[in-house]
Write a protein that holds these residues in place. Sequence first.
Motif, PDB file in Angstrom:
ATOM      1  N   UNK A 113       0.817  -0.983  -0.053  1.00 21.64           N
ATOM      2  CA  UNK A 113      -0.131   0.140  -0.039  1.00 21.64           C
ATOM      3  C   UNK A 113       0.837   1.166   0.109  1.00 21.64           C
ATOM      4  N   UNK A 114       0.644   1.861  -0.864  1.00 21.97           N
ATOM      5  CA  UNK A 114       1.616   3.156  -1.186  1.00 21.97           C
ATOM      6  C   UNK A 114       0.782   4.133  -1.981  1.00 21.97           C
ATOM      7  N   UNK A 115       1.152   5.440  -1.908  1.00 17.98           N
ATOM      8  CA  UNK A 115       0.489   6.516  -2.632  1.00 17.98           C
ATOM      9  C   UNK A 115       1.165   6.624  -4.083  1.00 17.98           C
ATOM     10  N   UNK A 116       2.506   6.439  -4.073  1.00 18.67           N
ATOM     11  CA  UNK A 116       3.034   6.456  -5.030  1.00 18.67           C
ATOM     12  C   UNK A 116       4.384   5.602  -5.213  1.00 18.67           C
ATOM     13  N   UNK A 117       5.271   5.437  -6.316  1.00 12.87           N
ATOM     14  CA  UNK A 117       6.544   4.835  -6.453  1.00 12.87           C
ATOM     15  C   UNK A 117       7.195   5.706  -7.332  1.00 12.87           C
ATOM     16  N   UNK A 118       8.556   5.336  -7.162  1.00 12.11           N
ATOM     17  CA  UNK A 118       9.525   5.994  -8.293  1.00 12.11           C
ATOM     18  C   UNK A 118      10.754   5.080  -8.209  1.00 12.11           C
ATOM     19  N   UNK A 119      11.496   5.239  -9.332  1.00 10.78           N
ATOM     20  CA  UNK A 119      12.813   4.573  -9.427  1.00 10.78           C
ATOM     21  C   UNK A 119      13.936   5.572  -8.869  1.00 10.78           C
ATOM     22  N   UNK A 120      14.687   5.320  -8.048  1.00 12.77           N
ATOM     23  CA  UNK A 120      15.691   6.238  -7.475  1.00 12.77           C
ATOM     24  C   UNK A 120      17.116   5.308  -7.507  1.00 12.77           C
ATOM     25  N   UNK A 121      17.876   5.616  -8.500  1.00 13.64           N
ATOM     26  CA  UNK A 121      19.132   4.985  -8.923  1.00 13.64           C
ATOM     27  C   UNK A 121      18.861   3.502  -8.865  1.00 13.64           C
ATOM     28  N   UNK A 122      19.559   2.776  -8.172  1.00  9.39           N
ATOM     29  CA  UNK A 122      19.217   1.102  -8.332  1.00  9.39           C
ATOM     30  C   UNK A 122      18.012   0.933  -7.680  1.00  9.39           C
ATOM     31  N   UNK A 123      17.061   1.545  -7.036  1.00  8.12           N
ATOM     32  CA  UNK A 123      16.140   1.058  -6.168  1.00  8.12           C
ATOM     33  C   UNK A 123      14.813   1.419  -6.712  1.00  8.12           C
ATOM     34  N   UNK A 124      13.568   0.944  -6.024  1.00  6.04           N
ATOM     35  CA  UNK A 124      12.219   1.488  -6.654  1.00  6.04           C
ATOM     36  C   UNK A 124      11.881   1.873  -5.127  1.00  6.04           C
ATOM     37  N   UNK A 125      11.376   2.966  -4.779  1.00  6.88           N
ATOM     38  CA  UNK A 125      10.986   3.434  -3.681  1.00  6.88           C
ATOM     39  C   UNK A 125       9.230   3.503  -3.497  1.00  6.88           C
ATOM     40  N   UNK A 136       8.066   3.982   2.446  1.00  2.00           N
ATOM     41  CA  UNK A 136       7.391   2.972   3.146  1.00  2.00           C
ATOM     42  C   UNK A 136       8.023   1.689   2.885  1.00  2.00           C
ATOM     43  N   UNK A 137       8.559   1.305   1.480  1.00  2.00           N
ATOM     44  CA  UNK A 137       9.234   0.233   1.256  1.00  2.00           C
ATOM     45  C   UNK A 137      10.370   0.649  -0.057  1.00  2.00           C
ATOM     46  N   UNK A 138      11.249   0.006   0.105  1.00  2.00           N
ATOM     47  CA  UNK A 138      12.452  -0.030  -0.702  1.00  2.00           C
ATOM     48  C   UNK A 138      12.923  -1.360  -1.362  1.00  2.00           C
TER      49      UNK A 138
END
Length: 58
Positions: free
Chosen positions: A17-29, A42-44
């Motif tokens: 459950x999250x309001x949005x997500x984005x790619x940040x370097x080698x991760x998805x937040x 909330x989750x990486x």
Amino acid sequence: MPKYVINKDYGDEREIEASSYSTVGDFIDFYGEYDDGVMPVLYRVRAAKVQTVELISG
């Protein structure tokens, strides 16, 4: 809050459950959202481990 599923049909499915997500370097937040506009992570997850991200509700 919207709900996403990562790696649907790939054996290691996870709902988040999250309001949005984005790619940040080698991760998805995946972000939450407070009433004051603050959006904490909330989750990486390491992007290399993600096959799919799908919105399932919201």
